[in-house]
Design a protein around this motif. Structure first.
Motif, short mmCIF file in Angstrom:
data_model
loop_
_atom_site.label_atom_id
_atom_site.label_comp_id
_atom_site.label_asym_id
_atom_site.label_seq_id
_atom_site.Cartn_x
_atom_site.Cartn_y
_atom_site.Cartn_z
N SER A 1 -4.89 85.17 -70.95
CA SER A 1 -3.73 85.21 -71.83
C SER A 1 -3.79 86.39 -72.79
CB SER A 1 -3.62 83.90 -72.63
OG SER A 1 -3.46 82.80 -71.76
N ARG B 1 -7.60 81.44 -72.95
CA ARG B 1 -6.53 81.53 -73.94
C ARG B 1 -6.76 82.68 -74.93
NH1 ARG B 1 -1.95 78.77 -72.53
NH2 ARG B 1 -2.47 76.71 -71.68
N THR C 1 -9.00 79.46 -63.62
CA THR C 1 -9.52 79.27 -64.98
C THR C 1 -8.62 80.02 -65.95
OG1 THR C 1 -11.78 79.13 -64.13
CG2 THR C 1 -11.52 79.57 -66.48
N ARG C 2 -8.27 79.36 -67.05
CA ARG C 2 -7.41 80.01 -68.04
C ARG C 2 -8.22 80.34 -69.29
NH1 ARG C 2 -2.19 80.79 -69.36
NH2 ARG C 2 -1.39 79.65 -67.55
N LYS D 1 -10.23 77.61 -74.66
CA LYS D 1 -9.22 77.73 -75.72
C LYS D 1 -9.61 78.75 -76.77
CE LYS D 1 -7.31 73.09 -75.12
NZ LYS D 1 -6.98 71.80 -75.76
N GLU E 1 -10.36 75.46 -68.87
CA GLU E 1 -9.56 76.18 -69.86
C GLU E 1 -10.44 76.50 -71.07
OE1 GLU E 1 -5.35 75.80 -72.34
OE2 GLU E 1 -6.16 74.08 -71.26
#
Length: 278
Positions: free
Chosen positions: A66, A44, A41-42, A17, A15
């Protein structure tokens, strides 16, 4: 971020951020080494791959963005070249290994879908279609896909560039229209045991009726089965020793009608996509 990745690389499940910049990063040259690099996988915040060429979109399978994604765009010609090279390299690497082939092309399909959706978010129609096209091609290479679906996908690409081209289906429609005219015009005189060209008749009655038949097959589907239809093409009816038209001609006319409707539909789909008609 500045780094050089070689061999199998993965950020699976990671992640980010904050904003992630990969501008000076070099990713593996082997398409299969890029498999699922960013799986699940994120990101943000902003994820930027500006000026970065990744040899396989399988890297982005199941990645989640995101906010914004900045993806390097080498242009249509260079993108097609990179895609072709990566596709050929991947096919060579997984040749004869069904599990590896399914895993790779499944991930490639998923990665292309992710990128297509991201391009849709920013209304980049050109790249949205590019990744949609790649998604369908990747799916075609999977081992679990039926031959019928693969053939349908290839036909879809040939007829309409996967729903992107407005003009290509209409060109096919025009070709089908002319082919029907030519075919009937050449066969009818043989059936009537006369020459196909008669200088004393202008225009040739069979040619005029062939045109009328092909035209009505497009704009009046099914009319050829009407008992009164031969009255609209009397020269053809006479050539085939009427009173009606032969079954094979009615069948080919029906096929032309069906294909014409399909081509008109595909052109309409492309118009809808191009102008975002809901």
């Amino acid at each position: 971020m500045e780094a050089q990745f070689s061999g199998k690389t993965t950020f699976e499940g990671a992640e980010f951020k904050g904003a992630a910049f990969f501008k000076n990063c070099t990713f593996p040259e082997s398409p299969t080494d890029n498999l699922n690099i960013f799986r699940a996988t994120r990101f943000r915040e902003l994820a930027s791959f500006r000026d970065v060429e990744i040899s396989s979109f399988a890297a982005f399978n199941e990645a989640r963005f995101s906010k914004s994604l900045i993806l390097h765009d080498p242009g249509e010609k260079r993108a097609a070249e990179l895609w072709k090279n990566a596709l050929n390299a991947a096919k060579a690497e997984v040749k004869g290994e069904d599990k590896a082939r399914e895993a790779y092309f499944g991930a490639l399909q998923g990665g292309c879908r992710v990128l297509k959706q991201e391009m849709e978010k920013i209304a980049d129609q050109s790249r949205e279609h590019r990744y949609f096209r790649y998604e369908l091609i990747a799916r075609r290479h999977r081992t679990g896909i039926s031959w019928a679906e693969k053939v349908a996908s290839q036909i879809y690409g040939a007829l309409s560039d996967y729903g992107h081209s407005i003009g290509r289906p209409l060109l096919w429609l025009g070709g089908l229209f002319l082919l029907m005219i030519l075919g009937v015009f050449l066969i009818a005189p043989i059936e009537a045991e006369t020459l196909g060209f008669n200088l004393t008749a202008s225009p040739h009655p069979v040619l005029a009726d062939s045109f009328a038949l092909s035209w009505q097959n497009i704009f009046k589907p099914g009319a050829v089965w009407d008992a009164r239809f031969p009255d609209t093409v009397p020269a053809l009816a006479a050539a085939f020793h009427g009173p009606g038209l032969p079954l094979w001609l009615k069948s080919f006319s029906t096929l032309q009608s069906a294909l014409s409707l399909l081509l008109i539909f595909l052109s309409g789909v492309a118009i809808r996509r191009k102008f975002r008609i809901s």
